[in-house]
Design an enzyme around this catalytic site. Structure first.
Site, PDB file in Angstrom:
ATOM      1  N   SER A 167       1.040  -1.039  -0.021  1.00  0.00           N
ATOM      2  CA  SER A 167       0.137   0.145   0.170  1.00  0.00           C
ATOM      3  C   SER A 167       1.046   1.573   0.064  1.00  0.00           C
ATOM      4  O   SER A 167       1.618   1.214  -1.158  1.00  0.00           O
ATOM      5  CB  SER A 167      -1.217   0.134   1.715  1.00  0.00           C
ATOM      6  OG  SER A 167      -2.009   0.989   0.807  1.00  0.00           O
ATOM      7  N   THR A 168       0.903   2.035   0.917  1.00  0.00           N
ATOM      8  CA  THR A 168       1.183   2.696   1.533  1.00  0.00           C
ATOM      9  C   THR A 168       3.099   2.895   1.039  1.00  0.00           C
ATOM     10  O   THR A 168       3.452   2.403   1.684  1.00  0.00           O
ATOM     11  CB  THR A 168       1.375   3.812   2.176  1.00  0.00           C
ATOM     12  OG1 THR A 168      -0.229   3.616   2.104  1.00  0.00           O
ATOM     13  CG2 THR A 168       1.977   5.415   1.859  1.00  0.00           C
ATOM     14  N   HIS A 193      -2.384  -1.237  -3.463  1.00  0.00           N
ATOM     15  CA  HIS A 193      -3.746  -0.314  -3.220  1.00  0.00           C
ATOM     16  C   HIS A 193      -3.216   1.169  -4.562  1.00  0.00           C
ATOM     17  O   HIS A 193      -2.944   1.446  -4.006  1.00  0.00           O
ATOM     18  CB  HIS A 193      -3.973   0.047  -1.836  1.00  0.00           C
ATOM     19  CG  HIS A 193      -4.058  -0.930  -0.962  1.00  0.00           C
ATOM     20  ND1 HIS A 193      -3.905  -0.845   0.358  1.00  0.00           N
ATOM     21  CD2 HIS A 193      -4.291  -1.884  -1.287  1.00  0.00           C
ATOM     22  CE1 HIS A 193      -4.419  -1.903   1.220  1.00  0.00           C
ATOM     23  NE2 HIS A 193      -5.338  -2.528   0.287  1.00  0.00           N
ATOM     24  N   MET A 287      -0.501   1.616   5.512  1.00  0.00           N
ATOM     25  CA  MET A 287      -1.022   1.302   6.259  1.00  0.00           C
ATOM     26  C   MET A 287      -2.396   0.464   6.820  1.00  0.00           C
ATOM     27  O   MET A 287      -2.749   0.218   5.443  1.00  0.00           O
ATOM     28  CB  MET A 287      -1.496   3.252   6.715  1.00  0.00           C
ATOM     29  CG  MET A 287      -2.206   3.344   8.141  1.00  0.00           C
ATOM     30  SD  MET A 287      -1.241   3.590   8.813  1.00  0.00           S
ATOM     31  CE  MET A 287      -2.040   4.114  10.342  1.00  0.00           C
ATOM     32  N   ASP A 290      -4.235  -5.014   5.787  1.00  0.00           N
ATOM     33  CA  ASP A 290      -5.224  -5.825   4.532  1.00  0.00           C
ATOM     34  C   ASP A 290      -3.984  -6.653   4.477  1.00  0.00           C
ATOM     35  O   ASP A 290      -2.708  -6.099   3.939  1.00  0.00           O
ATOM     36  CB  ASP A 290      -5.810  -4.195   3.636  1.00  0.00           C
ATOM     37  CG  ASP A 290      -5.814  -5.651   2.626  1.00  0.00           C
ATOM     38  OD1 ASP A 290      -6.771  -6.590   2.991  1.00  0.00           O
ATOM     39  OD2 ASP A 290      -5.565  -4.797   1.736  1.00  0.00           O
TER      40      ASP A 290
END
Length: 347
Positions: A167-168, A193, A287, A290
């Protein structure tokens, strides 16, 4: 309670006003300044010492990428890009992430739903930014194992599949992780993501830069060695089996853990198709949680599981949750994960 400080940099007054209204709905944040160009922004940063900055991808008077490259070494901070979903806007946003931007929010299309979604996305990422690891770049450089100068040995993989969730910070992490991958690697499925319109361009950029083939995944593609399949934005990516062969599966079912694509959906699909024991799964920077439960389920079904360590993560969230619930068998610096995949994949 002391509020967190943010400055807004955008050449359009109306956009600055909209972003300010959104931010001020959260009592934990205050807008301490607005700037219409990078020079005003520089002065504001020195004066106000903000915790986070939002930055329009299209900046007047100075290229936004150049601004980031000059700014971040002197004033390290999380920068959230405000991006358009056009091809040009997407391309600049990906360059900004390469230049050190923390994350991005896509501008709303004008519908009430898009306005609400953009606002919630921005507020969520502002709070994610409070967990930003300022030292991840230095830790990453220190973690690199000196190479003898010889090329990596070709690996004879016995594992059939590699699954990756991020993700991030993931766009940069994936590039670094995959830079030593080649055509000997088994199929690699990635749930990063990302919104629609971004993933095709992201896959294209990686494909141009890396030795391994990278594509945005389509439905029912036969999985081939030496290929990375990126989950398309706003769709889940799974693996499915027909007559013993493996294929992609693209669906647009409900979001999972607030995400589509979801890492858990990808990870769980390997368990459902009884291929966990012939797979390797990796959870990278990001973050939230997930992928953590899916990784644990994979591990419990014989999968070899890896997690990025805290020091090299932009945000140590997803790998942290996975590690704490016992889902991670090997926690490593980002620079060592590819070598570990080679090592365990050939056994």
């Amino acid at each position: 309670m002391k509020k967190h400080k943010v400055i807004i940099v955008d050449d359009q007054r109306s956009v600055r006003s909209m972003i300010k209204r959104w931010i001020e709905t959260d009592p934990n944040w205050e807008v301490v300044g607005e700037a219409s160009n990078p020079f005003e922004a520089r002065d504001l940063i020195i004066d106000k010492q903000p915790d986070v900055m939002t930055l329009d991808v299209h900046m007047p008077e100075m290229d936004g990428i150049e601004f980031l490259k000059k700014l971040l070494p002197q004033h390290p901070m999380p920068v959230i890009m405000i991006s358009s979903s056009t091809i040009e806007g997407t391309s600049i946003t990906l360059e900004a992430l390469d230049a050190g931007a923390f994350d991005y929010v896509t501008k709303p299309s004008g519908t009430p739903e898009s306005l609400i979604e953009a606002k919630e996305d921005l507020l969520s990422k502002l709070n994610e930014a409070l967990h930003y690891n300022f030292s991840h770049e230095n830790s990453l450089k220190k973690s690199i194992t000196p190479d003898s100068g010889s090329q990596k040995k070709r690996t004879s993989f016995k594992k059939k599949l590699i699954l990756i969730g991020s993700s991030t910070g993931g766009t940069t992490a994936l590039r670094k992780l995959l830079e030593d991958a080649d055509e000997t690697f088994p199929p690699i499925l990635v749930a990063q993501h990302m919104p629609e319109n971004f993933t095709a361009l992201f896959a294209g950029r990686l494909n141009a830069e890396l030795k391994i083939n990278v594509v945005e995944a389509k439905d029912k593609q036969p999985l081939q060695n030496g290929t990375v399949y990126i989950a398309p934005g706003n769709y889940h990516l799974s693996v499915q089996k027909f007559a013993g062969d493996l294929y992609t599966k693209i669906t647009q079912t409900d979001k999972v853990n607030g995400h589509r694509p979801s890492v858990d959906v990808l990870f769980e699909s390997a368990v459902h198709n009884d291929i966990a024991s012939s797979s390797i799964a990796v959870i990278l920077t990001g973050m939230g949680s997930d992928g953590a439960k899916g990784l644990l389920n994979l591990k419990n079904n014989g999968c070899l599981t890896l997690g990025q360590n805290k020091e090299t993560c932009v945000v140590y969230g997803m790998p942290k949750v996975a590690f704490e619930i016992g889902a991670v068998m090997h926690q490593l610096p980002l620079s060592n994960i590819c070598d570990k995949i080679r090592e365990i994949g050939s056994k």
